[in-house]
Design a protein around this motif. Structure first.
Motif, PDB file in Angstrom:
ATOM      1  N   VAL A   1      -0.974  -3.711  17.919  1.00 14.54           N
ATOM      2  CA  VAL A   1      -2.175  -3.200  18.530  1.00 14.54           C
ATOM      3  C   VAL A   1      -2.107  -3.204  20.035  1.00 14.54           C
ATOM      4  CG1 VAL A   1      -4.653  -3.376  18.631  1.00 14.54           C
ATOM      5  CG2 VAL A   1      -3.685  -3.862  16.585  1.00 14.54           C
ATOM      6  N   LEU A   2      -1.677  -4.445  20.469  1.00 15.71           N
ATOM      7  CA  LEU A   2      -1.473  -4.490  22.121  1.00 15.71           C
ATOM      8  C   LEU A   2      -0.311  -3.458  22.541  1.00 15.71           C
ATOM      9  CD1 LEU A   2      -1.573  -8.316  22.456  1.00 15.71           C
ATOM     10  CD2 LEU A   2      -3.104  -6.671  23.515  1.00 15.71           C
ATOM     11  N   LEU A   3       0.843  -3.491  21.611  1.00 14.74           N
ATOM     12  CA  LEU A   3       1.828  -2.415  22.277  1.00 14.74           C
ATOM     13  C   LEU A   3       1.011  -0.943  22.156  1.00 14.74           C
ATOM     14  CD1 LEU A   3       4.686  -2.081  22.878  1.00 14.74           C
ATOM     15  CD2 LEU A   3       5.248  -1.931  20.522  1.00 14.74           C
ATOM     16  N   VAL A   4       0.648  -0.550  21.369  1.00 14.46           N
ATOM     17  CA  VAL A   4      -0.360   0.679  21.121  1.00 14.46           C
ATOM     18  C   VAL A   4      -1.115   0.933  22.075  1.00 14.46           C
ATOM     19  CG1 VAL A   4      -1.579   2.294  19.748  1.00 14.46           C
ATOM     20  CG2 VAL A   4       0.205   1.295  18.679  1.00 14.46           C
ATOM     21  N   VAL A   5      -1.841  -0.014  22.632  1.00 16.49           N
ATOM     22  CA  VAL A   5      -3.001   0.028  23.872  1.00 16.49           C
ATOM     23  C   VAL A   5      -2.061   0.383  24.891  1.00 16.49           C
ATOM     24  CG1 VAL A   5      -4.261  -1.321  25.233  1.00 16.49           C
ATOM     25  CG2 VAL A   5      -4.794  -1.227  22.814  1.00 16.49           C
TER      26      VAL A   5
ATOM     27  N   LEU B   1       3.946   2.927  14.793  1.00 20.41           N
ATOM     28  CA  LEU B   1       3.134   1.796  14.153  1.00 20.41           C
ATOM     29  C   LEU B   1       1.717   1.715  13.731  1.00 20.41           C
ATOM     30  CD1 LEU B   1       3.835  -0.237  17.690  1.00 20.41           C
ATOM     31  CD2 LEU B   1       4.787  -0.822  15.437  1.00 20.41           C
ATOM     32  N   ALA B   2       1.116   3.088  14.002  1.00 23.62           N
ATOM     33  CA  ALA B   2      -0.200   3.457  13.549  1.00 23.62           C
ATOM     34  C   ALA B   2      -0.264   4.097  12.004  1.00 23.62           C
ATOM     35  CB  ALA B   2      -1.034   4.244  14.523  1.00 23.62           C
ATOM     36  N   SER B   3      -1.048   3.664  11.308  1.00 28.50           N
ATOM     37  CA  SER B   3      -1.138   4.500   9.836  1.00 28.50           C
ATOM     38  C   SER B   3      -1.839   5.779  10.010  1.00 28.50           C
ATOM     39  CB  SER B   3      -1.987   3.578   9.237  1.00 28.50           C
ATOM     40  OG  SER B   3      -3.299   3.270   9.494  1.00 28.50           O
ATOM     41  N   ASP B   4      -2.532   6.065  11.176  1.00 28.79           N
ATOM     42  CA  ASP B   4      -3.022   7.463  11.467  1.00 28.79           C
ATOM     43  C   ASP B   4      -3.185   7.666  13.130  1.00 28.79           C
ATOM     44  OD1 ASP B   4      -4.245   9.897  10.764  1.00 28.79           O
ATOM     45  OD2 ASP B   4      -6.032   8.993  11.122  1.00 28.79           O
ATOM     46  N   VAL B   5      -2.766   8.756  13.516  1.00 26.14           N
ATOM     47  CA  VAL B   5      -2.989   9.075  14.831  1.00 26.14           C
ATOM     48  C   VAL B   5      -3.765  10.581  14.967  1.00 26.14           C
ATOM     49  CG1 VAL B   5      -1.883   9.427  17.124  1.00 26.14           C
ATOM     50  CG2 VAL B   5      -1.066   7.712  15.610  1.00 26.14           C
ATOM     51  N   GLN B   6      -4.760  10.648  15.695  1.00 30.99           N
ATOM     52  CA  GLN B   6      -5.413  11.598  15.546  1.00 30.99           C
ATOM     53  C   GLN B   6      -5.714  12.224  17.363  1.00 30.99           C
ATOM     54  OE1 GLN B   6      -6.747  13.716  13.099  1.00 30.99           O
ATOM     55  NE2 GLN B   6      -5.555  12.208  11.701  1.00 30.99           N
ATOM     56  N   VAL B   7      -5.465  13.586  17.540  1.00 32.18           N
ATOM     57  CA  VAL B   7      -5.695  14.032  18.790  1.00 32.18           C
ATOM     58  C   VAL B   7      -6.934  14.877  18.978  1.00 32.18           C
ATOM     59  CG1 VAL B   7      -4.856  14.968  21.157  1.00 32.18           C
ATOM     60  CG2 VAL B   7      -3.179  13.614  19.631  1.00 32.18           C
ATOM     61  N   SER B   8      -7.908  14.663  19.567  1.00 32.59           N
ATOM     62  CA  SER B   8      -9.067  15.515  19.557  1.00 32.59           C
ATOM     63  C   SER B   8      -9.248  16.306  20.959  1.00 32.59           C
ATOM     64  CB  SER B   8     -10.488  14.915  19.188  1.00 32.59           C
ATOM     65  OG  SER B   8     -10.278  14.197  17.995  1.00 32.59           O
TER      66      SER B   8
ATOM     67  N   THR C   1      -9.197  13.201  23.335  1.00 37.78           N
ATOM     68  CA  THR C   1      -9.168  11.723  22.772  1.00 37.78           C
ATOM     69  C   THR C   1      -8.009  11.619  21.862  1.00 37.78           C
ATOM     70  OG1 THR C   1     -11.502  11.814  23.193  1.00 37.78           O
ATOM     71  CG2 THR C   1     -10.612  10.138  21.504  1.00 37.78           C
ATOM     72  N   VAL C   2      -7.362  10.550  22.123  1.00 40.90           N
ATOM     73  CA  VAL C   2      -6.248   9.996  20.975  1.00 40.90           C
ATOM     74  C   VAL C   2      -6.732   8.901  20.479  1.00 40.90           C
ATOM     75  CG1 VAL C   2      -3.867   9.359  20.895  1.00 40.90           C
ATOM     76  CG2 VAL C   2      -4.709  10.911  22.608  1.00 40.90           C
ATOM     77  N   SER C   3      -6.649   8.768  19.143  1.00 45.75           N
ATOM     78  CA  SER C   3      -7.185   7.570  18.371  1.00 45.75           C
ATOM     79  C   SER C   3      -6.132   7.305  17.294  1.00 45.75           C
ATOM     80  CB  SER C   3      -8.327   8.143  17.457  1.00 45.75           C
ATOM     81  OG  SER C   3      -9.534   8.356  18.242  1.00 45.75           O
ATOM     82  N   ALA C   4      -5.831   5.932  17.538  1.00 46.02           N
ATOM     83  CA  ALA C   4      -4.739   5.245  16.619  1.00 46.02           C
ATOM     84  C   ALA C   4      -5.234   4.247  15.834  1.00 46.02           C
ATOM     85  CB  ALA C   4      -3.449   4.755  17.465  1.00 46.02           C
ATOM     86  N   VAL C   5      -5.031   4.410  14.583  1.00 49.48           N
ATOM     87  CA  VAL C   5      -5.776   3.395  13.554  1.00 49.48           C
ATOM     88  C   VAL C   5      -4.445   2.449  13.116  1.00 49.48           C
ATOM     89  CG1 VAL C   5      -6.743   3.017  11.242  1.00 49.48           C
ATOM     90  CG2 VAL C   5      -7.340   4.987  12.774  1.00 49.48           C
ATOM     91  N   LEU C   6      -4.635   1.289  13.373  1.00 47.06           N
ATOM     92  CA  LEU C   6      -3.734   0.439  12.976  1.00 47.06           C
ATOM     93  C   LEU C   6      -4.095  -0.769  12.057  1.00 47.06           C
ATOM     94  CD1 LEU C   6      -3.181   0.884  16.388  1.00 47.06           C
ATOM     95  CD2 LEU C   6      -0.967  -0.446  15.751  1.00 47.06           C
TER      96      LEU C   6
END
Length: 129
Positions: free
Chosen positions: A44-48, A107-114, A121-126
């Motif tokens: 999570v820290l790495l993705v941030v 690393l993320a199970s899902d990545v969305q770009v809106s 907005t970039v959202s990454a679910v971990l």
């Protein structure tokens, strides 16, 4: 696990110190959710770090940052003023960088770009047990 959310509007701009401040906020958030730490918390820290660095380097800075816990997950959200969709850079062992977006997707199970009227907005679910 109860749902927890943190919106950090104060974390905005293009300062190189912004990534460290975002990691500090994330560490505090994770201390509640995963006080024992571990590899998933480190992911999570790495993705941030990568999403904030990408916003600074490629999108003129960050305009919003958020963290949200769900059932066994943490969602990292970074907003910036660019409407350009992130894409992997060509990997070149002789040049620094180019691994961030690929790393986020790994690393993320899902990545969305809106795309929004004022940027994206970039959202990454971990996963976070």
């Amino acid at each position: 696990m109860s749902s927890s959310e943190e919106e950090c509007g104060a974390l905005a701009g293009a300062s190189p110190q912004l990534a460290e401040r975002a990691r500090d906020v994330t560490r505090g958030f994770l201390m509640v959710l995963a006080p024992e730490g571990g590899p998933k918390a480190e992911a999570v820290l790495l993705v941030v770090s990568e999403l904030v660095a990408n916003a600074i380097q490629h999108a003129g800075g960050m305009i919003g940052f958020g963290l949200k816990s769900g059932e066994g997950t943490v969602t990292v959200t970074v907003k910036d003023a660019s409407r350009r969709v992130p894409h992997p850079l060509p990997l070149d062992a002789t040049q620094p960088g180019g691994f961030g977006w690929v790393l986020v997707q790994e690393l993320a199970s899902d990545v969305q770009v809106s795309i929004t009227p004022d940027g994206k907005t970039v959202s990454a679910v971990l996963p976070l047990p």
